[in-house]
Design a protein around this motif. Sequence first.
Motif, PDB file in Angstrom:
ATOM      1  N   GLY A  23       0.609  -1.098   0.170  1.00 28.62           N
ATOM      2  CA  GLY A  23      -0.197  -0.004  -0.055  1.00 28.62           C
ATOM      3  C   GLY A  23       0.979   1.439  -0.042  1.00 28.62           C
ATOM      4  O   GLY A  23       2.067   1.374  -0.478  1.00 28.62           O
ATOM      5  N   ASP A  24       0.298   2.234   0.441  1.00 26.11           N
ATOM      6  CA  ASP A  24       0.888   3.929   0.403  1.00 26.11           C
ATOM      7  C   ASP A  24       2.439   3.740   1.279  1.00 26.11           C
ATOM      8  O   ASP A  24       3.017   4.282   0.921  1.00 26.11           O
ATOM      9  CB  ASP A  24      -0.070   4.681   0.984  1.00 26.11           C
ATOM     10  CG  ASP A  24      -1.233   4.866  -0.019  1.00 26.11           C
ATOM     11  OD1 ASP A  24      -1.113   4.660  -1.049  1.00 26.11           O
ATOM     12  OD2 ASP A  24      -2.314   5.590   0.474  1.00 26.11           O
ATOM     13  N   MET A  27       4.595   2.295  -1.027  1.00 22.89           N
ATOM     14  CA  MET A  27       4.977   3.229  -2.156  1.00 22.89           C
ATOM     15  C   MET A  27       5.690   4.227  -1.777  1.00 22.89           C
ATOM     16  O   MET A  27       6.571   4.904  -2.582  1.00 22.89           O
ATOM     17  CB  MET A  27       3.594   3.426  -2.894  1.00 22.89           C
ATOM     18  CG  MET A  27       2.945   2.341  -3.441  1.00 22.89           C
ATOM     19  SD  MET A  27       4.112   1.242  -4.583  1.00 22.89           S
ATOM     20  CE  MET A  27       3.782   2.252  -5.887  1.00 22.89           C
ATOM     21  N   ASP A  28       5.527   4.910  -0.519  1.00 24.20           N
ATOM     22  CA  ASP A  28       6.206   6.002  -0.110  1.00 24.20           C
ATOM     23  C   ASP A  28       7.528   5.662   0.513  1.00 24.20           C
ATOM     24  O   ASP A  28       8.093   6.579   0.956  1.00 24.20           O
ATOM     25  CB  ASP A  28       5.062   6.713   0.861  1.00 24.20           C
ATOM     26  CG  ASP A  28       4.007   7.290   0.193  1.00 24.20           C
ATOM     27  OD1 ASP A  28       4.050   7.413  -1.036  1.00 24.20           O
ATOM     28  OD2 ASP A  28       2.983   7.664   0.934  1.00 24.20           O
ATOM     29  N   TRP A  97       5.151  12.558   7.082  1.00 24.32           N
ATOM     30  CA  TRP A  97       4.026  11.405   6.785  1.00 24.32           C
ATOM     31  C   TRP A  97       2.697  11.924   6.836  1.00 24.32           C
ATOM     32  O   TRP A  97       2.495  12.592   7.796  1.00 24.32           O
ATOM     33  CB  TRP A  97       4.585  10.167   7.439  1.00 24.32           C
ATOM     34  CG  TRP A  97       5.859   9.790   7.298  1.00 24.32           C
ATOM     35  CD1 TRP A  97       6.851   9.619   8.182  1.00 24.32           C
ATOM     36  CD2 TRP A  97       6.373   9.151   6.056  1.00 24.32           C
ATOM     37  NE1 TRP A  97       8.106   9.210   7.704  1.00 24.32           N
ATOM     38  CE2 TRP A  97       7.861   8.959   6.227  1.00 24.32           C
ATOM     39  CE3 TRP A  97       6.000   9.135   4.722  1.00 24.32           C
ATOM     40  CZ2 TRP A  97       8.689   8.247   5.396  1.00 24.32           C
ATOM     41  CZ3 TRP A  97       6.808   8.653   3.846  1.00 24.32           C
ATOM     42  CH2 TRP A  97       8.128   8.408   4.254  1.00 24.32           C
ATOM     43  N   HIS A 101      -1.263   7.010   7.825  1.00 20.46           N
ATOM     44  CA  HIS A 101      -0.712   6.623   6.506  1.00 20.46           C
ATOM     45  C   HIS A 101      -1.252   5.026   6.653  1.00 20.46           C
ATOM     46  O   HIS A 101      -0.988   4.505   7.504  1.00 20.46           O
ATOM     47  CB  HIS A 101       0.728   6.364   6.898  1.00 20.46           C
ATOM     48  CG  HIS A 101       1.725   6.634   5.638  1.00 20.46           C
ATOM     49  ND1 HIS A 101       3.144   6.626   5.564  1.00 20.46           N
ATOM     50  CD2 HIS A 101       1.408   6.615   4.213  1.00 20.46           C
ATOM     51  CE1 HIS A 101       3.548   6.681   4.318  1.00 20.46           C
ATOM     52  NE2 HIS A 101       2.424   6.746   3.563  1.00 20.46           N
ATOM     53  N   GLY A 103      -1.770   1.476   4.622  1.00 15.25           N
ATOM     54  CA  GLY A 103      -1.164  -0.012   3.920  1.00 15.25           C
ATOM     55  C   GLY A 103      -1.646  -1.244   4.603  1.00 15.25           C
ATOM     56  O   GLY A 103      -2.893  -1.070   5.050  1.00 15.25           O
TER      57      GLY A 103
END
Length: 126
Positions: A23-24, A27-28, A97, A101, A103
Amino acid sequence: MIKTALIAFSFLTSCLLYGQVYGDIFMDKRKIEKDISYTVPYSTPGKLVFDIAVDIDGKITSCVLDESKSTIKKTGVMMRAKNIIMQELKFEQGYQWPKFHRGSVQINTVQGTEQKENNQFAPPPN
């Protein structure tokens, strides 16, 4: 032929033994500060996928089983995996962040002896 079978077996084994973060968060490229074992013992092999939210301090603030992506839905093993994620998994801190956040974390179950909980009210063994 043997080489191809060995490569396929190695790939399958690595997929079954090691869960991941998706997830994010992935990806981040948010770093994991305190990692966990992505396997829990259970009577049958399978996977548990949890949707998580991480705050700016790197702590897991939400952890919910995604039943559509999970192959195991039993409460006991699910609660054990959830507790491991909530209490032990930590991510990088920072104001860069998002506040929540998002995920996913995949925990794989491996066939083995399931740990019995210490229950003071259980009848004595025969």
